[in-house]
Design an enzyme around this catalytic site. Structure first.
Site, PDB file in Angstrom:
ATOM      1  NE  ARG A  74      24.532  41.352  48.697  1.00 28.49           N
ATOM      2  CZ  ARG A  74      23.232  41.334  48.422  1.00 28.49           C
ATOM      3  NH1 ARG A  74      22.713  40.326  47.728  1.00 28.49           N
ATOM      4  NH2 ARG A  74      22.447  42.302  48.850  1.00 28.49           N
ATOM      5  CB  THR A  84      36.835  40.676  45.726  1.00 25.98           C
ATOM      6  OG1 THR A  84      35.626  40.045  46.202  1.00 25.98           O
ATOM      7  CG2 THR A  84      36.896  42.104  46.238  1.00 25.98           C
ATOM      8  CE  LYS A  85      31.710  36.114  45.558  1.00 23.67           C
ATOM      9  NZ  LYS A  85      31.215  35.215  46.625  1.00 23.67           N
ATOM     10  CG  HIS A 124      51.735  46.924  45.298  1.00 24.21           C
ATOM     11  ND1 HIS A 124      53.009  47.211  44.889  1.00 24.21           N
ATOM     12  CD2 HIS A 124      50.949  47.916  44.806  1.00 24.21           C
ATOM     13  CE1 HIS A 124      53.007  48.330  44.183  1.00 24.21           C
ATOM     14  NE2 HIS A 124      51.759  48.776  44.111  1.00 24.21           N
TER      15      HIS A 124
END
Length: 575
Positions: free
Chosen positions: A191, A176-177, A124
């Site tokens: 991580r 998130t990455k 969103h």
């Protein structure tokens, strides 16, 4: 006495396969297998965008709401799973109980997803604080997962993430990455904890980028490349071959392009001509190879002798030499002794006919290659004071402007097996030789960015072990060419940073770059052998990506040849 909830065969378990679908193939009865096939038939009839390979299982207790669903052989969807959007999987992939897989998701082979895990390939937006979030637009970059990946239970993978081959995502992680190939990640945010595949652990420049010092990694790489440049050139030079010739790789036959790649590498890293021969001698030999009848440069035979080029626009084996020889001579301070006659004599109708003959629908790369050669020939001819026949170059640019697709900003059509690969690669070649080289604006630059970013989400071209110089250059240059728009700038920078980190890790000490990135899964492949072509192309890629991430100054050099970033001034000059 038998308990009312048991039978003589044990506990009643009506949903055994729904919650343990890995048992279905080995234990299901023929009746149960037939029922499953009927259920898959019902799902495909409800929406034709769903396909199932052999030995798939989809629980009737799962919510399958996909607009497009492709399950590879042996894949399954367990009870309670919630699927929507687009999901394409390889073989042996699992969506275990209560997984949520939504948005644009692509899985490689053997991706195992634990229970209660969510892959959310959309997000969103909430840029307007005065509008309720649910009324604001939804964005989607998609999630890409490589081969042989284990994603544990209660994991959340967010939109835009790439998970590399043979990675492991620990239970409870919030990703998130991007996850590097071979890594084990965990935590919130996730991580790297250790390496499942130790040989893929970053070292040297890659380690520095992992710690965030991208400029430092780029500077260290540049120092290494400059220090090893003479060694790289020497390993590909054969003194006894017709007065001394370069080959792309040691032991290979000499080629015209290898002489030019050597000039480009030496100019970039050493600021001089290759030290193996005097610059004047190298320039004179390249000039002597231009055919007086066509203006083209024919290829070398295995013994180093030259074959004359064929007539017309263009001999396939001679075409790229317009670029490579033209710019090598430019770097050596001279140029072709004569115009490219086959272009100087071309009428506007010949240009249009040639453009119309190109395989834009089936092979946009080949079509773009043809345009690149034509545009570059016009450029070098103008430097000779020969503008060509009236309307010829105008026909080239006019046709390209009229035929650019406003949906993609490019020319041609996506392929059924390789997606956007060929139109992105073809766009690079066509735009490089025309709009970029002459400094003219593209018709739809923001759509170009959208198309390139969509293509970069396809792991078939951008996963580290699948990268080659052509495919990554054809992403980097269009993004660099359109950077002035600011369109999706954060996404462009994130992608450029990831690809730059990968590129720095492709260098082989003392040998340079192979055309294809080295990787344990491609060990021994000829394309991974370091050589002059790979080194020349990857050096240009590194500069383009470094400039997109704001660290190009750390390199201390800037391409001036075929892959120069600035337009090439077409002012007339002496040959």
């Amino acid at each position: 006495m038998t308990h009312p909830l048991t039978t003589d065969d044990g506990p009643i378990d009506r949903h055994r396969f729904d919650y343990s679908p890995w048992l279905f193939r080995a234990e299901a009865s023929q009746e149960e297998k037939d029922r499953q096939l009927e259920w898959q038939r019902v799902l495909t009839e409800r929406l034709p965008g769903r396909t199932f390979a052999d030995h798939c299982f989809v629980s009737e207790l799962a919510s399958v709401q996909n607009e497009k669903l492709t399950l590879g052989r042996g894949s399954y969807v367990a009870a309670g799973a919630y699927l929507s959007g687009t999901l394409v999987t390889g073989r042996d992939c699992t969506m275990n109980p209560y997984t949520v897989v939504r948005g644009d998701i692509r899985l490689g082979d053997a991706v195992r997803i634990g229970a209660h895990t969510s892959l959310l390939g959309f997000n969103h937006s909430f840029a307007d604080p005065d509008t309720e979030v649910h009324r604001q637009p939804i964005t989607s970059r998609g999630i890409r997962v490589g081969n042989d990946v284990w994603i544990g239970s209660h994991v959340v993978v967010l939109d835009g993430v790439h998970v590399g081959d043979r990675a492991v995502v620990a239970a409870g992680a919030v990703v998130t990455k991007d996850v590097p190939a071979g890594a084990v990640v965990g935590g919130n945010p996730a991580r790297v904890l250790r390496w499942r595949v130790p040989e893929l652990a970053p070292t040297g420049a890659e380690s520095a980028t992992a710690e965030g010092d991208l400029a430092g990694a780029v500077a260290a790489f540049a120092d290494t490349a400059r220090a090893q440049a003479e060694e790289i050139l020497a390993r590909c030079f054969t003194p006894e071959a017709r007065g001394g010739l370069f080959s792309d790789t040691p032991g290979a036959a000499p080629t015209v392009r290898a002489q030019c790649d050597a000039v480009e590498i030496a100019d970039l890293l050493l600021g001089t001509a290759p030290p193996q021969l005097p610059a004047e001698r190298q320039a004179e030999r390249l000039r002597s190879w231009q055919d007086p009848a066509t203006g083209m440069v024919g290829p070398l035979l295995p013994d180093g002798r030259q074959r004359p080029p064929g007539p017309g626009l263009f001999d396939e084996d001679a075409a790229y030499h317009v670029l490579s020889v033209g710019y090598a001579l430019d770097l050596l301070g001279t140029g072709f002794p004569a115009p490219i006659h086959v272009v100087a004599r071309a009428e506007a109708r010949d240009v249009i006919a040639g453009l119309e003959r190109q395989p834009w629908t089936d092979d946009a790369w080949h079509a773009g290659h043809w345009v690149d050669i034509l545009g570059t020939a016009f450029l070098f001819n103008r430097r000779h004071g020969d503008p060509g026949r009236p309307g010829a170059i105008d026909a080239l640019f006019g046709w390209l402007l009229a035929h650019a697709d406003p949906r993609t900003g490019m020319w041609g059509s996506p392929g059924p097996t390789d997606g956007l690969l060929r139109i992105v690669n073809g766009f690079y070649r066509a735009s490089r030789g025309t709009f970029a080289q002459f400094g003219l604006p593209l018709p739809y630059p923001e759509r170009v960015i959208d198309t390139v970013l969509a293509h970069a989400d396809d792991p078939r071209s951008t996963r580290p072990e699948r990268q080659n110089a052509c495919n990554i250059l054809d992403i980097a240059h269009p993004l660099w060419l359109t950077r002035h728009t600011g369109h999706r700038a954060d996404e462009v920078t994130t992608l450029a940073r990831r690809l730059l980190t990968d590129a720095l890790g492709h260098w082989t000490p003392g040998q340079g770059f192979g055309f294809q990135a080295p990787h344990p899964t491609t060990a021994g492949a000829p394309a991974t052998t370091p050589g002059l072509q790979g080194t020349e192309m990857w050096l240009a890629i590194v500069w383009l990506l470094a400039d997109l991430t704001g660290v190009a100054d750390a390199l201390g050099h800037r391409p001036r040849g075929v892959h120069r970033p600035e337009p090439a001034a077409p002012a007339p000059r002496d040959g």
